[in-house]
Design a protein around this motif. Structure first.
Motif, PDB file in Angstrom:
ATOM      1  N   SER A   1     -14.652  -3.077  -9.783  1.00 46.93           N
ATOM      2  CA  SER A   1     -13.955  -3.498  -8.571  1.00 46.93           C
ATOM      3  C   SER A   1     -14.161  -4.990  -8.342  1.00 46.93           C
ATOM      4  O   SER A   1     -15.278  -5.432  -8.097  1.00 46.93           O
ATOM      5  CB  SER A   1     -14.462  -2.693  -7.363  1.00 46.93           C
ATOM      6  OG  SER A   1     -13.984  -3.250  -6.157  1.00 46.93           O
ATOM      7  N   GLU A   2     -13.085  -5.743  -8.399  1.00 46.07           N
ATOM      8  CA  GLU A   2     -13.177  -7.186  -8.151  1.00 46.07           C
ATOM      9  C   GLU A   2     -13.618  -7.455  -6.714  1.00 46.07           C
ATOM     10  O   GLU A   2     -14.393  -8.391  -6.455  1.00 46.07           O
ATOM     11  CB  GLU A   2     -11.817  -7.840  -8.414  1.00 46.07           C
ATOM     12  CG  GLU A   2     -11.834  -9.354  -8.208  1.00 46.07           C
ATOM     13  CD  GLU A   2     -10.488  -9.986  -8.526  1.00 46.07           C
ATOM     14  OE1 GLU A   2     -10.337 -11.199  -8.259  1.00 46.07           O
ATOM     15  OE2 GLU A   2      -9.593  -9.277  -9.026  1.00 46.07           O
ATOM     16  N   GLU A   3     -13.153  -6.631  -5.779  1.00 41.20           N
ATOM     17  CA  GLU A   3     -13.515  -6.823  -4.378  1.00 41.20           C
ATOM     18  C   GLU A   3     -15.008  -6.622  -4.162  1.00 41.20           C
ATOM     19  O   GLU A   3     -15.671  -7.400  -3.467  1.00 41.20           O
ATOM     20  CB  GLU A   3     -12.723  -5.851  -3.501  1.00 41.20           C
ATOM     21  CG  GLU A   3     -12.913  -6.074  -2.000  1.00 41.20           C
ATOM     22  CD  GLU A   3     -12.032  -5.174  -1.164  1.00 41.20           C
ATOM     23  OE1 GLU A   3     -12.075  -5.299   0.075  1.00 41.20           O
ATOM     24  OE2 GLU A   3     -11.309  -4.338  -1.747  1.00 41.20           O
TER      25      GLU A   3
ATOM     26  N   THR B   1     -17.009  -9.529  -5.730  1.00 43.12           N
ATOM     27  CA  THR B   1     -16.974 -10.728  -4.878  1.00 43.12           C
ATOM     28  C   THR B   1     -17.908 -10.568  -3.684  1.00 43.12           C
ATOM     29  O   THR B   1     -18.620 -11.508  -3.307  1.00 43.12           O
ATOM     30  CB  THR B   1     -15.537 -10.971  -4.387  1.00 43.12           C
ATOM     31  OG1 THR B   1     -14.677 -11.156  -5.521  1.00 43.12           O
ATOM     32  CG2 THR B   1     -15.472 -12.202  -3.494  1.00 43.12           C
ATOM     33  N   ALA B   2     -17.907  -9.385  -3.100  1.00 39.27           N
ATOM     34  CA  ALA B   2     -18.762  -9.140  -1.939  1.00 39.27           C
ATOM     35  C   ALA B   2     -20.234  -9.248  -2.303  1.00 39.27           C
ATOM     36  O   ALA B   2     -21.025  -9.854  -1.577  1.00 39.27           O
ATOM     37  CB  ALA B   2     -18.463  -7.767  -1.354  1.00 39.27           C
TER      38      ALA B   2
ATOM     39  N   GLU C   1     -17.802  -1.796   5.839  1.00 41.31           N
ATOM     40  CA  GLU C   1     -16.762  -2.083   4.857  1.00 41.31           C
ATOM     41  C   GLU C   1     -17.262  -1.881   3.435  1.00 41.31           C
ATOM     42  O   GLU C   1     -16.569  -1.301   2.593  1.00 41.31           O
ATOM     43  CB  GLU C   1     -16.254  -3.518   5.051  1.00 41.31           C
ATOM     44  CG  GLU C   1     -15.466  -3.716   6.337  1.00 41.31           C
ATOM     45  CD  GLU C   1     -15.199  -5.181   6.643  1.00 41.31           C
ATOM     46  OE1 GLU C   1     -14.344  -5.444   7.505  1.00 41.31           O
ATOM     47  OE2 GLU C   1     -15.856  -6.061   6.034  1.00 41.31           O
TER      48      GLU C   1
ATOM     49  N   GLN D   1     -16.386   1.350   0.563  1.00 40.83           N
ATOM     50  CA  GLN D   1     -15.982   1.186  -0.825  1.00 40.83           C
ATOM     51  C   GLN D   1     -16.896   1.950  -1.770  1.00 40.83           C
ATOM     52  O   GLN D   1     -16.491   2.372  -2.842  1.00 40.83           O
ATOM     53  CB  GLN D   1     -15.977  -0.305  -1.182  1.00 40.83           C
ATOM     54  CG  GLN D   1     -14.943  -1.103  -0.389  1.00 40.83           C
ATOM     55  CD  GLN D   1     -14.982  -2.576  -0.719  1.00 40.83           C
ATOM     56  OE1 GLN D   1     -14.788  -2.962  -1.861  1.00 40.83           O
ATOM     57  NE2 GLN D   1     -15.253  -3.416   0.281  1.00 40.83           N
TER      58      GLN D   1
END
Length: 302
Positions: free
Chosen positions: A246-248, A251-252, A284, A288
């Motif tokens: 997961s790119e998201e 990044t997180a 959040e 995920q």
């Protein structure tokens, strides 16, 4: 005035102990990552132990707020999973005896319960009472887990730093034990493991390993940690795979690492308890991870 010794029943002969440590942990209060529950459960799974005393849960628990599981088979009730607050005697890997108190956190009679534990600790010549649990923090799992130590006397945790100032929080029986028994002259201390906030609702074995390593450092007790470390390594590999997919998430986590490193080097002023508005919230990130954790648990069940 109630007699606190009426709150428990001794089992068998009272052991003759020389300054044993008493570890205690109760289910029902904050325990991010299951740090305390996994740690104490691991010890009882790995080490031989026997029951020393049992507490009167009928007086201490509210069954209607957490109903025990009962099993119905065809036309009759065949089993009930009765809760228990139990004091065990165990021995570490060097043969040193220590005590373990665990079970659900009492719902009522907190003061009488702490007084009862005081009488037991005195009767069994307990030298130190220690508790462990996890607290959610804005930290990445890719960094070493931090610990906040607390104790009835500052000398018990010399050299440790705290991320907290003066705060008011909802109380717990574990905290009340430290407060009340410390005032009576007992040495009481605890370790709160800093668990990544996005993993707070999951079982995170790394937090349990960190908790037990802290107990070893603070007490000298030595525990078998091989299987717990293996579970920790496996969980961390699974988390890494999820993040890489997961790119998201990647990044997180990178943002959390930057925030944590800045705090650790002193270049950031904000506390790790507070989340920057530019960072994803714990909810959040947890959302995920929710599907990943559910899928992992389902695969383990299969």
């Amino acid at each position: 005035m109630f007699d606190p010794t009426d709150l428990y029943r001794l089992s068998g002969d009272i052991p003759e102990l020389t300054d044993p440590v008493l570890l205690y942990q109760f289910d029902g209060f904050v325990d991010a990552g299951g740090a305390g529950r996994l740690a104490i459960g691991h010890l009882l799974d790995e080490l031989e132990h026997r029951v020393v005393a049992t507490f009167d849960v009928d007086r201490l628990l509210d069954y209607r707020s957490r109903r025990p599981i009962m099993t119905f088979d065809t036309d009759r009730w065949v089993d009930v999973d009765s809760p228990g607050l139990i004091l065990h005697l165990a021995h570490d890997t060097t043969g040193t005896p220590f005590l373990v108190l665990t079970g659900p956190e009492p719902d009522r009679e907190w003061e009488l319960f702490t007084a009862a534990l005081d009488t037991l600790a005195t009767r069994l010549n307990v030298s130190k009472l220690v508790t462990v649990h996890g607290i959610p923090m804005a930290v990445p799992h890719t960094r070493a887990l931090g610990i906040t130590g607390h104790a009835s006397r500052p000398e018990l945790i010399t050299g440790q730093t705290s991320s907290f100032g003066k705060v008011q929080v909802p109380g717990s029986v574990a905290a009340l034990i430290e407060f009340r028994l410390g005032a009576k002259g007992h040495d009481v201390m605890g370790y709160a493991v800093h668990v990544p906030h996005y993993l707070a609702q999951a079982e995170y074995p790394s937090a349990a390993v960190t908790a037990l390593e802290a107990v070893t450092k603070g007490t000298g007790l030595v525990f078998p940690l091989e299987s717990l470390r293996e579970a920790s390594d496996k969980t961390n590999v699974e988390i890494a795979e999820q993040i890489q997919a997961s790119e998201e998430l990647s990044t997180a986590i990178t943002g959390l690492e930057q925030q944590y490193d800045a705090f650790a080097t002193g270049s950031a002023r904000e506390s790790l308890m507070a989340e920057s508005s530019e960072m994803p919230t714990g909810d959040e990130l947890a959302a995920q991870f929710e599907a990943f954790l559910a899928e992992r648990d389902e695969q383990r069940g299969d």
